[in-house]
Scaffold this motif. Structure first.
Motif, mmCIF file in Angstrom:
data_model
loop_
_atom_site.group_PDB
_atom_site.id
_atom_site.type_symbol
_atom_site.label_atom_id
_atom_site.label_comp_id
_atom_site.label_asym_id
_atom_site.label_seq_id
_atom_site.Cartn_x
_atom_site.Cartn_y
_atom_site.Cartn_z
ATOM 1 N N GLY A 244 0.797 -1.249 -0.051
ATOM 2 C CA GLY A 244 -0.228 0.085 -0.200
ATOM 3 C C GLY A 244 0.858 1.405 -0.086
ATOM 4 N N PHE A 245 2.132 0.929 -0.136
ATOM 5 C CA PHE A 245 2.889 2.246 0.082
ATOM 6 C C PHE A 245 3.143 2.858 -1.386
ATOM 7 C CE2 PHE A 245 7.305 4.310 0.199
ATOM 8 C CZ PHE A 245 7.341 4.655 1.498
ATOM 9 N N ALA A 246 2.617 4.433 -1.479
ATOM 10 C CA ALA A 246 2.639 4.910 -2.837
ATOM 11 C C ALA A 246 2.786 6.411 -2.647
ATOM 12 C CB ALA A 246 1.651 4.340 -3.686
ATOM 13 N N GLY A 247 2.978 7.009 -3.718
ATOM 14 C CA GLY A 247 3.229 8.481 -3.466
ATOM 15 C C GLY A 247 4.374 9.048 -3.832
ATOM 16 N N ASP A 248 4.566 10.402 -4.008
ATOM 17 C CA ASP A 248 5.654 11.063 -4.078
ATOM 18 C C ASP A 248 6.670 11.118 -2.931
ATOM 19 O OD1 ASP A 248 4.696 13.271 -2.861
ATOM 20 O OD2 ASP A 248 4.243 14.444 -4.782
ATOM 21 N N ASP A 249 7.807 12.100 -3.039
ATOM 22 C CA ASP A 249 8.437 11.875 -1.880
ATOM 23 C C ASP A 249 8.102 12.804 -0.744
ATOM 24 O OD1 ASP A 249 10.613 10.502 -3.443
ATOM 25 O OD2 ASP A 249 11.928 12.313 -3.685
ATOM 26 N N ARG A 250 7.387 13.780 -0.687
ATOM 27 C CA ARG A 250 6.896 14.709 0.320
ATOM 28 C C ARG A 250 5.611 13.684 1.044
ATOM 29 N NH1 ARG A 250 8.636 17.945 3.621
ATOM 30 N NH2 ARG A 250 7.450 16.959 5.049
ATOM 31 N N TYR A 251 4.837 13.110 0.119
ATOM 32 C CA TYR A 251 3.726 12.292 0.756
ATOM 33 C C TYR A 251 4.310 11.198 1.475
ATOM 34 C CZ TYR A 251 -0.396 9.414 0.688
ATOM 35 O OH TYR A 251 -1.196 8.484 1.117
ATOM 36 N N VAL A 252 5.338 10.458 0.791
ATOM 37 C CA VAL A 252 5.943 9.368 1.369
ATOM 38 C C VAL A 252 6.470 9.892 2.896
ATOM 39 C CG1 VAL A 252 7.956 8.042 1.529
ATOM 40 C CG2 VAL A 252 6.603 8.157 -0.491
ATOM 41 N N VAL A 253 7.237 11.022 3.015
ATOM 42 C CA VAL A 253 7.499 11.647 4.336
ATOM 43 C C VAL A 253 6.335 11.690 5.116
ATOM 44 C CG1 VAL A 253 8.653 13.370 5.537
ATOM 45 C CG2 VAL A 253 9.794 12.377 3.517
ATOM 46 N N ASP A 254 5.483 12.364 4.951
ATOM 47 C CA ASP A 254 4.256 12.978 5.686
ATOM 48 C C ASP A 254 3.782 11.398 6.315
ATOM 49 O OD1 ASP A 254 4.835 15.390 5.588
ATOM 50 O OD2 ASP A 254 3.158 15.662 4.105
#
Length: 894
Positions: A244-254
């Motif tokens: 379920g891990f997805a998204g851009d870098d900022r989203y990943v960090v948050d």
């Protein structure tokens, strides 16, 4: 004293636990011959610092490490950290540089030249690492760093770790093969490295497909992998989480930070958010901010949990959060508890204030929006910071506080004026002084004074700054008037104000040529500084006192000044010699040199070298080189003297003193001695000097140098020599009227051979009368070199004086000094010195070579050689070859 450094910024970061071996990168960084620059560039969280620290620890070379912050955007702060780090790695390399950086306006050309010379002399290599360079990079820094990179000696290797490419000539370095680069694509974890981290270091025991998926989702971003690893610890659904891990870098960090924070106990979560406002963490500071009293245990627990806490010292007293982690924590704090942020900053400010750390205290007070607290901290610390020469920080505060707050705080207001003055920003100072005058005369109801004894010194300080403004404006009378007012209005016991005002008055008198008044003023300054315990400043004033006495022709008094100051410094030594002792030795060497005590002068300068330039005041680097150049000149090494004067000019620091003996003018004198009169004349033209100028004391040395040049200039009608005679006569009158006996002796020593010695009885009589007057003035003080330096014509005149009065011992003593003097082009003893080509011909005339052979040796035509030979005979006053050789040997030309 210099502003204190944060020593933890100079430590090579240590790995918290086991790190993943990254031999592909460390091998790339390790070269048999290090490049000029290694650049490690990538976004936050890519392991730049960890990689460079691991490489540095295994390099086997000394490492100078600086962890940069935004505060290093100021050149003085940036270079102080850099030079201190280099000095830690290679002791002694920064000794001559750090004093230069303590000046109000550090002369960066001199700083860099001195630093590069020190690095060039290193027998072994050193690696300089600038970590987080992007925080300090900017227009004020970039040009000087580029200069450093371009001129680094081969044994010095610069490593820059940064989030953004620095403003350096990377393309040129890359084209020359002098740049090694590690970029984000290189820094990303490979699948193998991700496996080693997740399974071997963290112990998650993930299978290969899970690791490959996680590595792919994070694209090898190390910070994201760390956050993912924290979230995966203790989970039974690792595969579901990774899927379920997805998204851009900022989203990943948050997302991952939320996962980490969401799984922490409430106490830990609150601690993390509360302390995220701090740049550095210690147990006591954390306790002050959180109010919980568990800072030490919490920091140790966070470190054990690898929760992005980085130790800053070996004793685990200070930590910081990973920059990326701290950014996200602050964002969550603002989102979740915005109303508490100001209170956290206020408590941090109060804690720093109690610990006497005003800079972070002010920063947190301003972040809290508590302008009055910030102003309180500033007011309590501003005077001390100015005394430590930390004007740049105080200058930054000027723009951070509203004018209406400063207006009702007279102590803070006068401190801000001092910072502006020291930075050369005079435009608003008159208005600020007028407003402050009104506040003192009619105090507002809300006036704030935290320390009454500091208020008492404000009126005297104000007049001191007014005196400085008049000095800058070129009004000596106004300077002296306000300096007198400053002394009259100084608070009882305010020795520093009295000393500063006296020194300003002395500067005005000095620049105007009133040396006796200048000496009285500086003597008063010395007494005040000594009472205040500012011994280094006493030594600084003693330099001026000695210089004044030398110009007045009082060598004995100058020597006593230096010796008294040296004894004072030695009496106040605690952990070794004081700064300024080296300057006193330089002064003593010059007295010894003038008295022809060559061994003593040499010994003094060798003692300076043994002390190191770090024990000199800001002017010492150039003064020491000038002194060594004069010694080389006396020993006949004119080329070496020019080289040293070139160095002296590069490291010159005026420190508000009038430049009455410019290094370039001294260099022009040596050029004349080398026979390079045209080059010396170019210098004079560049300075727009003419023999008809209005004379002033500040330019007296330059005009005296011009007279020397004109005396050696070749012209058919004698115009130059006539101009020199007129100029020397006007200089003589000015020196007489100004009581500058030292200058007068030199003028007379030049005039005596030039007024017609050897040109008939009347000319000889005039020359001897002039010389006798010079000797009567010089004898009580033991002058020697001033006369010996004028060569054979002076020796001839001295011989005539001895014959005229055999009982006078002083001329005989000077004649004996000629016997040991080194001769060279300066000592040709000719009215019209030989040119370089004529000297070449003369040397070959002393051989067995025939005229045609000499022409062939010099690649000249026979007619040209004959012309040069005739010129040689005429200048030497002889009629043939044998007589020319004999006369040349007498003059020391061969």
């Amino acid at each position: 004293m210099p502003s204190p450094l944060v020593r933890t910024k100079l430590y090579v970061p240590r790995a918290r636990h086991v790190v993943v071996p990254r031999s592909r990168l460390t091998d790339h960084l390790t070269r048999e011959w290090p490049p000029r620059l290694t650049l490690v560039a990538g976004p936050a969280g890519f392991g730049k610092t960890t990689l460079v620290a691991a490489w540095a620890g295994a390099s086997g070379r000394p490492v100078a490490w600086v962890s940069l912050e935004e505060s290093e955007q100021q050149p003085a702060s940036f270079w102080t950290y850099v030079v201190t780090a280099l000095d830690n790695a290679a002791p002694g390399v920064g000794a001559g540089v750090l004093p230069l950086l303590q000046a109000p306006h550090p002369p960066m050309e001199s700083v860099l030249a001195t630093l590069l010379n020190g690095l060039e002399a290193l027998p072994d290599g050193v690696d300089l690492v600038l970590d987080d360079y992007h925080l300090a990079d900017g227009p004020a820094i970039a040009g000087d760093v580029a200069f450093l990179v371009e001129h680094l000696p081969p044994q010095v290797h610069l490593v820059i770790s940064t989030r953004a490419d620095p403003a350096l000539p990377l393309a040129r370095l890359r084209a020359r093969g002098e740049l090694v680069e590690v970029r984000a694509a290189d820094l990303r974890f490979t699948v193998e490295e991700a496996t080693a981290y997740l399974n071997d270091v963290v112990g998650l025991d993930l299978d290969d497909p899970e690791i490959a998926m996680l590595e792919g989702r994070t694209e090898g971003w190390i910070a994201a992998l760390q956050l993912a690893a924290l979230s995966l610890q203790g989970r039974d659904d690792a595969a579901h989480f990774i899927a379920g891990f997805a998204g851009d870098d900022r989203y990943v960090v948050d997302y991952l930070v939320e996962e980490v924070l969401g799984r922490q106990p409430d106490a830990v979560r609150r601690f993390l958010l509360d302390t995220s406002i701090l740049d550095r963490l210690s147990a006591s500071l954390c306790d002050a901010v959180t109010g919980a009293g568990n800072g030490k245990a919490m920091l140790e627990s966070l470190e054990r949990s690898s929760l992005f806490v980085i130790p800053l010292d070996d004793s685990r007293q200070w930590y910081r959060y990973h920059h990326l982690f701290a950014d996200v924590l602050r964002a969550h704090l603002l989102e979740e508890r915005p109303g508490e942020v100001a209170g956290l900053h206020r408590r941090a400010a109060e804690s720093y204030a109690v610990s006497a750390e005003p800079v972070p205290a002010v920063r947190h007070a301003l972040a809290a929006g508590d302008v009055e607290l910030a102003a309180d901290v500033m007011e309590r610390s501003v005077i001390g910071m100015l005394r430590r020469r930390d004007e740049a920080t105080v200058r930054g505060w000027v723009d951070a506080i509203p004018d209406e707050v400063v207006h009702r705080r007279p102590v803070l207001a006068v401190g801000f004026i001092g910072a502006l003055m020291s930075r050369g920003e005079f435009q608003t100072v008159p208005t600020r002084l007028d407003e402050l005058e009104q506040v003192l005369a009619d105090p507002p109801a809300d006036r704030v004074v935290l320390e009454e004894h500091e208020l008492a010194r404000v009126p005297g300080a104000m007049e001191t700054y007014r005196a400085a403004l008049w000095l800058v404006a070129g009004d000596p009378a106004g300077t002296v008037a306000h300096a007198d007012l400053a002394i009259a209005r100084a608070a009882p016991g305010d020795d520093l104000t009295v000393a500063a005002a006296s020194a300003l008055s002395g500067l005005a008198s000095w620049a105007g040529g009133d040396l006796e008044s200048a000496h009285r003023a500086y003597s008063l300054a010395v007494k005040g500084l000594e009472r205040a315990g500012n011994i280094a400043d006493v030594l600084g004033c003693s330099i001026t006192l000695g210089d004044l006495r030398v110009t007045q022709g009082r060598l004995g008094d100058a020597k006593r000044t230096y010796e008294d100051a040296l004894r004072l410094a030695e009496a106040h030594e605690t952990d070794g010699p004081l700064r300024g002792e080296a300057d006193m030795l330089v002064g003593l060497s010059q007295i010894a040199l003038e008295r022809n005590e060559i061994a003593a002068a040499t010994d003094d300068l060798e003692r300076v070298a043994a002390l190191g330039e770090g024990l000199g005041l800001p002017q010492n680097p150039y003064r020491w080189r000038v002194a060594r150049a004069r010694l080389r000149e006396a020993q006949g090494d004119l080329t070496g003297a020019v080289d040293l004067l070139d160095e002296a000019e590069r490291v010159y620091v005026g420190d508000f003193s009038p430049d009455v003996c410019p290094v370039a003018a001294r260099r022009a004198r040596v050029l004349v001695a080398l026979g390079r009169t045209d080059d010396a004349l170019d210098w004079a033209r560049g300075r727009e000097l003419t023999a008809d100028d209005d004379l002033s004391y500040v330019r007296e040395f330059e005009h005296l140098t011009l007279a020397r040049i004109l005396l050696h200039q070749k012209d058919a009608d004698g115009t130059a020599r006539a101009a020199a005679y007129g100029l020397l006569d006007r200089l003589r009158v000015a020196a007489e009227q100004g009581g500058r006996t030292g200058t007068l002796i030199e003028v007379l020593a030049l005039q005596a051979p030039a007024t017609g010695g050897g040109r008939g009885p009347h000319g000889l009589r005039r020359a001897l009368d002039t010389l006798e007057r010079a000797l009567r003035l010089a004898e009580p003080e033991g002058y020697v070199r001033t006369f010996v330096g004028e060569g054979a014509p002076m020796a001839d005149l001295l011989g005539a004086l001895v014959r005229q009065d055999p009982s006078w011992r002083y001329p005989r003593r000077l004649l004996r000094a000629f016997e040991g003097a080194t001769t060279g082009p300066r000592h040709q003893g000719l009215v019209d010195p030989l040119s370089a080509r004529e000297l070449d011909v003369l040397r070959l005339l002393a051989t067995d070579l025939s005229g045609p052979a000499i022409a062939g040796e010099l690649y000249l035509s026979l007619n040209t050689v004959r012309t040069h030979t005739k010129n040689v005979y005429a200048k030497l006053g002889v009629g043939g070859r044998r007589a020319a050789v004999t006369r040349a040997r007498e003059l020391g030309l061969l």
